[in-house]
Structure formats: C-alpha cells, structure tokens
Design a protein around this motif. Structure first.
Motif, PDB file in Angstrom:
ATOM      1  N   LEU A   1     -34.907   4.566 -39.450  1.00 45.07           N
ATOM      2  CA  LEU A   1     -35.298   5.778 -38.739  1.00 45.07           C
ATOM      3  C   LEU A   1     -36.807   5.966 -38.676  1.00 45.07           C
ATOM      4  O   LEU A   1     -37.323   6.600 -37.773  1.00 45.07           O
ATOM      5  CB  LEU A   1     -34.681   7.005 -39.429  1.00 45.07           C
ATOM      6  N   VAL A   3     -38.618   7.754 -40.809  1.00 51.73           N
ATOM      7  CA  VAL A   3     -39.002   9.106 -41.219  1.00 51.73           C
ATOM      8  C   VAL A   3     -38.893   9.207 -42.733  1.00 51.73           C
ATOM      9  O   VAL A   3     -38.175   8.431 -43.376  1.00 51.73           O
ATOM     10  CB  VAL A   3     -38.122  10.187 -40.564  1.00 51.73           C
ATOM     11  N   ILE A  53     -31.914  13.270 -35.031  1.00 52.16           N
ATOM     12  CA  ILE A  53     -33.160  13.005 -35.751  1.00 52.16           C
ATOM     13  C   ILE A  53     -34.097  12.156 -34.898  1.00 52.16           C
ATOM     14  O   ILE A  53     -35.306  12.405 -34.832  1.00 52.16           O
ATOM     15  CB  ILE A  53     -32.861  12.338 -37.104  1.00 52.16           C
ATOM     16  N   ARG A  54     -33.552  11.145 -34.197  1.00 52.62           N
ATOM     17  CA  ARG A  54     -34.385  10.326 -33.312  1.00 52.62           C
ATOM     18  C   ARG A  54     -34.965  11.166 -32.176  1.00 52.62           C
ATOM     19  O   ARG A  54     -36.125  10.983 -31.780  1.00 52.62           O
ATOM     20  CB  ARG A  54     -33.568   9.158 -32.750  1.00 52.62           C
ATOM     21  N   LYS A  57     -37.782  13.331 -33.498  1.00 50.18           N
ATOM     22  CA  LYS A  57     -38.968  12.499 -33.704  1.00 50.18           C
ATOM     23  C   LYS A  57     -39.654  12.201 -32.375  1.00 50.18           C
ATOM     24  O   LYS A  57     -40.886  12.222 -32.266  1.00 50.18           O
ATOM     25  CB  LYS A  57     -38.567  11.208 -34.403  1.00 50.18           C
ATOM     26  N   ALA A  60     -41.869  15.108 -31.021  1.00 51.28           N
ATOM     27  CA  ALA A  60     -42.922  15.640 -31.897  1.00 51.28           C
ATOM     28  C   ALA A  60     -44.212  15.859 -31.103  1.00 51.28           C
ATOM     29  O   ALA A  60     -44.550  15.079 -30.213  1.00 51.28           O
ATOM     30  CB  ALA A  60     -43.176  14.684 -33.050  1.00 51.28           C
ATOM     31  N   THR A  66     -43.044  21.310 -36.511  1.00 48.89           N
ATOM     32  CA  THR A  66     -43.473  20.148 -37.287  1.00 48.89           C
ATOM     33  C   THR A  66     -42.278  19.567 -38.033  1.00 48.89           C
ATOM     34  O   THR A  66     -41.561  20.277 -38.743  1.00 48.89           O
ATOM     35  CB  THR A  66     -44.567  20.536 -38.296  1.00 48.89           C
ATOM     36  N   PHE A  67     -42.047  18.283 -37.836  1.00 49.09           N
ATOM     37  CA  PHE A  67     -40.888  17.599 -38.407  1.00 49.09           C
ATOM     38  C   PHE A  67     -41.314  16.888 -39.680  1.00 49.09           C
ATOM     39  O   PHE A  67     -42.130  15.968 -39.661  1.00 49.09           O
ATOM     40  CB  PHE A  67     -40.333  16.609 -37.379  1.00 49.09           C
ATOM     41  N   TRP A  68     -40.755  17.334 -40.802  1.00 50.26           N
ATOM     42  CA  TRP A  68     -41.099  16.746 -42.090  1.00 50.26           C
ATOM     43  C   TRP A  68     -40.363  15.437 -42.342  1.00 50.26           C
ATOM     44  O   TRP A  68     -40.832  14.582 -43.072  1.00 50.26           O
ATOM     45  CB  TRP A  68     -40.767  17.726 -43.205  1.00 50.26           C
ATOM     46  N   GLY A  69     -39.166  15.316 -41.815  1.00 49.17           N
ATOM     47  CA  GLY A  69     -38.338  14.152 -42.085  1.00 49.17           C
ATOM     48  C   GLY A  69     -36.888  14.585 -42.230  1.00 49.17           C
ATOM     49  O   GLY A  69     -36.458  15.563 -41.619  1.00 49.17           O
ATOM     50  N   PRO A  81     -32.071  17.481 -40.789  1.00 50.84           N
ATOM     51  CA  PRO A  81     -33.486  17.573 -40.422  1.00 50.84           C
ATOM     52  C   PRO A  81     -34.226  18.622 -41.239  1.00 50.84           C
ATOM     53  O   PRO A  81     -33.651  19.638 -41.633  1.00 50.84           O
ATOM     54  CB  PRO A  81     -33.448  17.963 -38.935  1.00 50.84           C
TER      55      PRO A  81
END
Length: 205
Positions: A1, A3, A53-54, A57, A60, A66-69, A81
């Motif tokens: 992934l 992340v 999740i993809r 990402k 972004a 803001t995506f932490w992971g 997420p």
C-alpha cells in the motif's frame, strides 16, 4: 500500500464521534496529535478497504483531510483509515452564522477545486452536502468521500447554502434526493465508487 501502518494499541483516548453506513468515526490521539479513525467492520471485504485506502492516498493534497495512514485492529483484524481530526462541519458553520463573506467564498472555491480533482481521477463522492464537508482545525474545508452530475448538483446547492449562509434543503429531503439520483445513475452507468453495496439501491424514501 505504501502507507504507514499503526496498531490499534498505538491510539490513545479513543472516543466515538459518529456512526453511519456500517462504519464508526472515533477521535483519538496518535503520537500526541489529534486524529480521526474510520472504524470499518471486519465483515467488509478486505479488497474494498484496500480500494478506499488507495483512493484516499490518490486524492491527497489541498482540500483533502491529511491522511496519516492505516490502523489495524479488531476481530477479525481489519484495516481502517486514519485522518487529521476536523474541528466541525460546514453545516455547523453555516448554522452558527459566523462565517465572513471572504471565508464563505474561499470555502466555495476550495470545495469546487476538490470535487474537480476527484472527478479528474475518476472518483465520486456520492453524498456531498454541508454535513459531509469537514472543517479542519486550521479552518479549511476538507473532504473526508455519485456520478459527476450528482456531485456537481450537490456542490452547487452546498455553495448556494454557504454563500447565503442559510440551509435551503432539509437533511431528510436532501438524503432522499441523493438516494434517488444515485440509484437511477448506477442502474445505467458503470462508474467506480467506494464501498459499493446494496445500500446504494435501496428505496428512495
């Protein structure tokens, strides 16, 4: 992934914030920073979670949370997420009546830019309305997730509500209209959506 992956034990002071569509949003602290977790039930197929999740990402940038992971936990273990924690949503800001003219114009521009980016990359929100436009702690609107025509109609309505500083459509009516539009559109168009499922085709009322 590609992340960062966090164990559920890495999160402190987890508190439920909201629930809907089979998921739960929780606030928590991660590395002493406030974050929001989208807890996804273990029965949701792993490939659907990976697809979301993809997509997150891929989207972004400015206007997106803001995506932490991703975190992992639960029984059976499931990915979820992890985002920056928003301060409020646009619905609450409109109701408060304390948005300046310049702030409303900036919000409208940022929302239009984010929807344009989503559509260019082949993603559609499916439920765009003031309550689903989050406002970050830094004061900017963020998109936390319909065919293009539905998104554009909803964006236009949201911007009109924002600029007039008044909610024009009841939540129940807006939800019914969105369900009808999505059901009609997806009955004839094959478009990429996040978490496809029978909920998109239920009765409109």
């Amino acid at each position: 992934l590609g992340v960062e992956i966090y164990d559920i034990a890495d999160f402190e002071a987890m508190t439920p914030l909201a629930a809907g569509s089979g998921t739960e949003i929780c606030s928590a602290a991660l590395l002493s920073q406030p974050v929001a977790l989208k807890i996804i039930p273990g029965y949701v197929p792993r490939q659907h979670v990976l697809a979301e999740i993809r997509a997150i990402k891929a989207l972004a940038g400015p206007g997106a949370a803001t995506f932490w992971g991703a975190g992992i936990g639960g029984h059976p273990p499931q990915l979820f997420p992890v985002f920056e924690q928003a301060d409020s949503d646009l619905h609450a800001r409109i109701v408060s009546g304390n948005l300046s003219d310049i702030r409303r114009l900036l919000f409208a521009l940022q929302m239009a830019q984010m929807v344009a980016l989503m559509h260019r990359k082949g993603f559609y929100h499916r439920d765009l309305k003031p309550k689903n436009i989050l406002v970050a702690l830094r004061g900017d609107p963020v998109s936390a997730r319909q065919p293009a025509a539905v998104d554009k109609w909803a964006l236009a309505l949201t911007i009109v509500e924002l600029l007039r500083n008044k909610l024009l459509v009841s939540e129940a009516l807006a939800a019914a209209a969105a369900r009808c539009a999505v059901a009609l559109s997806f009955s004839t168009l094959a478009l990429p959506i996040l978490f496809p499922g029978s909920a998109h085709f239920r009765g409109c009322f």
